[in-house]
Write an enzyme that holds these catalytic residues in place. Sequence first.
Site, mmCIF file in Angstrom:
data_model
loop_
_atom_site.group_PDB
_atom_site.id
_atom_site.type_symbol
_atom_site.label_atom_id
_atom_site.label_comp_id
_atom_site.label_asym_id
_atom_site.label_seq_id
_atom_site.Cartn_x
_atom_site.Cartn_y
_atom_site.Cartn_z
ATOM 1 N N ALA A 65 -0.518 -3.528 -6.110
ATOM 2 C CA ALA A 65 0.037 -2.336 -6.744
ATOM 3 C C ALA A 65 0.723 -2.784 -8.031
ATOM 4 O O ALA A 65 1.122 -3.945 -8.158
ATOM 5 C CB ALA A 65 1.034 -1.686 -5.803
ATOM 6 N N GLY A 109 -1.744 -4.433 -2.603
ATOM 7 C CA GLY A 109 -2.536 -3.201 -2.613
ATOM 8 C C GLY A 109 -4.010 -3.452 -2.881
ATOM 9 O O GLY A 109 -4.857 -2.653 -2.475
ATOM 10 N N GLU A 112 -5.409 -4.361 0.373
ATOM 11 C CA GLU A 112 -5.364 -3.136 1.184
ATOM 12 C C GLU A 112 -6.461 -2.153 0.766
ATOM 13 O O GLU A 112 -7.086 -1.511 1.616
ATOM 14 C CB GLU A 112 -3.969 -2.498 1.058
ATOM 15 C CG GLU A 112 -2.887 -3.385 1.681
ATOM 16 C CD GLU A 112 -1.468 -2.972 1.327
ATOM 17 O OE1 GLU A 112 -1.197 -2.689 0.143
ATOM 18 O OE2 GLU A 112 -0.626 -2.924 2.227
ATOM 19 N N GLU A 132 3.671 -9.258 -0.863
ATOM 20 C CA GLU A 132 4.761 -8.332 -1.196
ATOM 21 C C GLU A 132 6.118 -8.875 -0.779
ATOM 22 O O GLU A 132 7.144 -8.527 -1.370
ATOM 23 C CB GLU A 132 4.530 -6.977 -0.511
ATOM 24 C CG GLU A 132 3.347 -6.197 -1.056
ATOM 25 C CD GLU A 132 2.048 -6.431 -0.296
ATOM 26 O OE1 GLU A 132 1.897 -7.510 0.330
ATOM 27 O OE2 GLU A 132 1.188 -5.535 -0.328
#
Length: 258
Positions: A65, A109, A112, A132
């Site tokens: 992300a 992300g 993911e 993260e």
Amino acid sequence: MAYETLIVEVADHIGLIRLNRPEALNALNMQLLEELADVLVSFSTNDKVRCVIITGSEKAFAAGADIKEMSEKSFTDMFEADYFTGPTETLLRFRKPIIAAVSGYALGGGCELAMMCDFIIASDTAKFGQPEINLGVMGGMGGTQRLTRFVGKSKAMEMNLTGRFMDAAEAERSGLVSRVVPAKDLLDDAKATAAKIAEKSLIAAMAVKEAVNRSYETTLREGVLFERRVFHSLFSSEDQAEGMAAFTEKRAPQFRDR
Ligand code: CAA
């Protein structure tokens, strides 16, 4: 339609989506995820698309992300906007098969997002991770949940707690990816695989996708019952009659997605 963060092509019944934020190693910001959702909505009703590939660059599928976009946000900002949830729900509801073709970094992300696709083909340079924790947070798009189902608790726990990366060979050994191919062949291989899927009855392919995904969300007993019902229901399709007749008549089937 032109997108700022994606390059989109449709050819040979394959919808190819390239994440395209090279300055940020394809980090996922809201704009990219919303554009991705928009493309998928258009692909869902586009008869020219029978299978989708999501890929990145050779260096990065997506490095997570977008940390710069998130860094100033508060709990209420994230909670109110339901950050990431809307666009990723569109991906999870998309009914045609999606392949993630991953080269380089698939982190946070990015890992993911790859796991939300139906399967992952990795290049030998791929690196998967949920780093993260190094940012004082944790995975928020499935890194603690999907990764655990793919690779088991021990590896998922270690990766989420230490932030270490998994290389392509380990990812294949652990069941995170279906196959590893040389980096130079990744896109050709993904396209050949997508072409093979695109030849099938789309009705049958969508049923397979629904049933395999169901196995992650239910007990074995319920999943097997669901599979049986979907299997039986395919006997109301023209493609079932055509596929079986073609086998008997020793010819190639002509599927019509009916
Ligand atoms: N967000 C925003 N920008 C990012 C980014 C990210 N996730 N990852 C890389 N970038 C940017 C860098 O800031 C850099 O930009 P500048 O040139 O403007 O400084 C550019 O991309 C190139 O990156 P690096 O110079 O760091 O490249 P490198 O080859 O030295 O390192 C890397 C590559 C190991 C992937 C490193 O960039 C890195 O560690 N990135 C962050 C990975 C990460 O923590 N991901 C998780 C994000 S949080 C998340 O994903 C939450 C969630 O689950 C929903």
